[in-house]
Scaffold this motif. Structure first.
Motif, PDB file in Angstrom:
ATOM      1  N   LEU A 183       0.811  -1.216   0.000  1.00 24.35           N
ATOM      2  CA  LEU A 183       0.000   0.000   0.000  1.00 24.35           C
ATOM      3  C   LEU A 183       0.848   1.271   0.000  1.00 24.35           C
ATOM      4  O   LEU A 183       0.343   2.357  -0.247  1.00 24.35           O
ATOM      5  CB  LEU A 183      -0.958   0.005   1.203  1.00 24.35           C
ATOM      6  N   GLY A 184       2.136   1.105   0.282  1.00 28.52           N
ATOM      7  CA  GLY A 184       3.032   2.253   0.234  1.00 28.52           C
ATOM      8  C   GLY A 184       3.569   2.529  -1.158  1.00 28.52           C
ATOM      9  O   GLY A 184       4.227   3.540  -1.389  1.00 28.52           O
ATOM     10  N   ILE A 185       3.286   1.611  -2.113  1.00 23.88           N
ATOM     11  CA  ILE A 185       3.736   1.805  -3.497  1.00 23.88           C
ATOM     12  C   ILE A 185       2.756   2.730  -4.217  1.00 23.88           C
ATOM     13  O   ILE A 185       1.543   2.517  -4.162  1.00 23.88           O
ATOM     14  CB  ILE A 185       3.813   0.444  -4.231  1.00 23.88           C
ATOM     15  N   PRO A 186       3.253   3.771  -4.882  1.00 21.00           N
ATOM     16  CA  PRO A 186       2.363   4.704  -5.586  1.00 21.00           C
ATOM     17  C   PRO A 186       1.387   3.984  -6.519  1.00 21.00           C
ATOM     18  O   PRO A 186       1.787   3.125  -7.300  1.00 21.00           O
ATOM     19  CB  PRO A 186       3.347   5.583  -6.374  1.00 21.00           C
ATOM     20  N   GLY A 187       0.111   4.339  -6.395  1.00 15.76           N
ATOM     21  CA  GLY A 187      -0.918   3.764  -7.258  1.00 15.76           C
ATOM     22  C   GLY A 187      -1.652   2.588  -6.664  1.00 15.76           C
ATOM     23  O   GLY A 187      -2.821   2.347  -6.991  1.00 15.76           O
ATOM     24  N   HIS A 213       1.521   8.806  -2.750  1.00 15.66           N
ATOM     25  CA  HIS A 213       1.038   7.508  -3.220  1.00 15.66           C
ATOM     26  C   HIS A 213      -0.141   7.589  -4.185  1.00 15.66           C
ATOM     27  O   HIS A 213      -0.606   6.564  -4.679  1.00 15.66           O
ATOM     28  CB  HIS A 213       0.615   6.643  -2.017  1.00 15.66           C
ATOM     29  N   GLY A 214      -0.664   8.783  -4.433  1.00 13.81           N
ATOM     30  CA  GLY A 214      -1.868   8.921  -5.243  1.00 13.81           C
ATOM     31  C   GLY A 214      -1.633   8.843  -6.743  1.00 13.81           C
ATOM     32  O   GLY A 214      -0.581   9.261  -7.245  1.00 13.81           O
ATOM     33  N   VAL A 215      -2.636   8.308  -7.475  1.00 13.27           N
ATOM     34  CA  VAL A 215      -2.514   8.205  -8.926  1.00 13.27           C
ATOM     35  C   VAL A 215      -2.674   9.579  -9.586  1.00 13.27           C
ATOM     36  O   VAL A 215      -2.173   9.794 -10.695  1.00 13.27           O
ATOM     37  CB  VAL A 215      -3.551   7.214  -9.517  1.00 13.27           C
ATOM     38  N   GLY A 216      -3.395  10.507  -8.926  1.00 14.38           N
ATOM     39  CA  GLY A 216      -3.588  11.845  -9.486  1.00 14.38           C
ATOM     40  C   GLY A 216      -2.267  12.567  -9.713  1.00 14.38           C
ATOM     41  O   GLY A 216      -1.946  12.955 -10.846  1.00 14.38           O
ATOM     42  N   PRO A 217      -1.469  12.765  -8.646  1.00  9.11           N
ATOM     43  CA  PRO A 217      -0.159  13.415  -8.819  1.00  9.11           C
ATOM     44  C   PRO A 217       0.771  12.592  -9.710  1.00  9.11           C
ATOM     45  O   PRO A 217       1.558  13.151 -10.482  1.00  9.11           O
ATOM     46  CB  PRO A 217       0.384  13.497  -7.385  1.00  9.11           C
ATOM     47  N   MET A 218       0.678  11.254  -9.604  1.00  6.36           N
ATOM     48  CA  MET A 218       1.563  10.382 -10.375  1.00  6.36           C
ATOM     49  C   MET A 218       1.334  10.556 -11.878  1.00  6.36           C
ATOM     50  O   MET A 218       2.271  10.544 -12.674  1.00  6.36           O
ATOM     51  CB  MET A 218       1.326   8.916  -9.972  1.00  6.36           C
TER      52      MET A 218
END
Length: 222
Positions: free
Chosen positions: A64-68, A204-209
């Motif tokens: 859960l610490g991996i982005p996305g 970790h969020g997909v938005g910023p990623m």
């Protein structure tokens, strides 16, 4: 302090309603065995469920610490909520209560000579427990949000409930359906919170990623 107490409350409710799946599968598998094998099947089934929860907890905490993946986890938790909603509508707590009572009664269920091996029953329990243990761990990990004490508490409680109170829990849930609906509401809230963090969290969020939003810190304390 209040937030911590609320989180512990969420974990307790999640553990209570998500223990029903395990009770149903273990009870049904044990009831199909000859009476002399049932007690062992129930015990071993509980042990398998406990081990799987510990393994999944270690894995989930890291993943859960991996982005996305927080975002993906929220979608999985929404699926758990949908499945739980269907189970409540179809009277699963009553089925689980009956299955556990039958398995614990040597004069109920299948009472003939062994027609199924203990190994085959435990294999069935293990396969079913994989998804059910993942459900429970995902919910607890989302609520704990990296708090090791809270995570250990949630796992420990789930294991204790399965080992010593599965039948009692099923009786309570069958008699008071509103508890299951309350639990479903809590899980939907947790999934929504997880979805929000999984999209907007700056780390970790997909938005910023994906460059969709700037993102901001959404963990505990923010």
């Amino acid at each position: 302090m209040m937030d911590t107490a609320l989180d512990f409350g969420k974990i307790i409710i999640a553990d209570l309603i998500l223990s029903g799946d395990n009770a149903l599968i273990i009870g049904m598998a044990a009831a199909g065995l000859a009476p002399e094998l049932r007690a062992k099947a129930i015990l071993y089934g509980m042990v398998i469920a406990a081990v799987l929860r510990i393994v999944f907890a270690v894995v989930a905490t890291k993943l859960l610490g991996i982005p996305g993946l927080l975002f993906v986890g929220s979608l999985l938790l929404f699926w758990v909520c949908w499945r739980l909603y269907r189970e409540i509508r179809e009277g699963q707590p009553e089925e689980a209560e009956e299955a556990m009572e039958t398995a614990e009664d040597p004069e109920a269920g299948y009472t003939g000579p062994p027609r199924r091996t203990m190994a085959s029953a435990l294999w069935s329990i293990t396969l079913a427990d994989v998804s059910m243990s993942l459900d429970n761990v995902l919910a607890v990990a989302a609520i704990a949000d990296g708090d090791t004490v809270m995570l250990v508490f949630g796992l420990g409680l789930a294991i204790v409930l399965m080992a010593f109170a599965a039948t009692i829990i099923m009786k309570v849930l069958a008699k008071y359906p509103w508890i299951s609906w309350l639990g479903l509401f809590v899980l939907v809230y947790v999934a929504g919170e997880m979805f929000y963090r999984g999209f907007f969290d700056i780390n970790h969020g997909v938005g910023p990623m994906l460059g969709l939003v700037e993102g901001f810190a959404t963990g505990k304390g923010h």
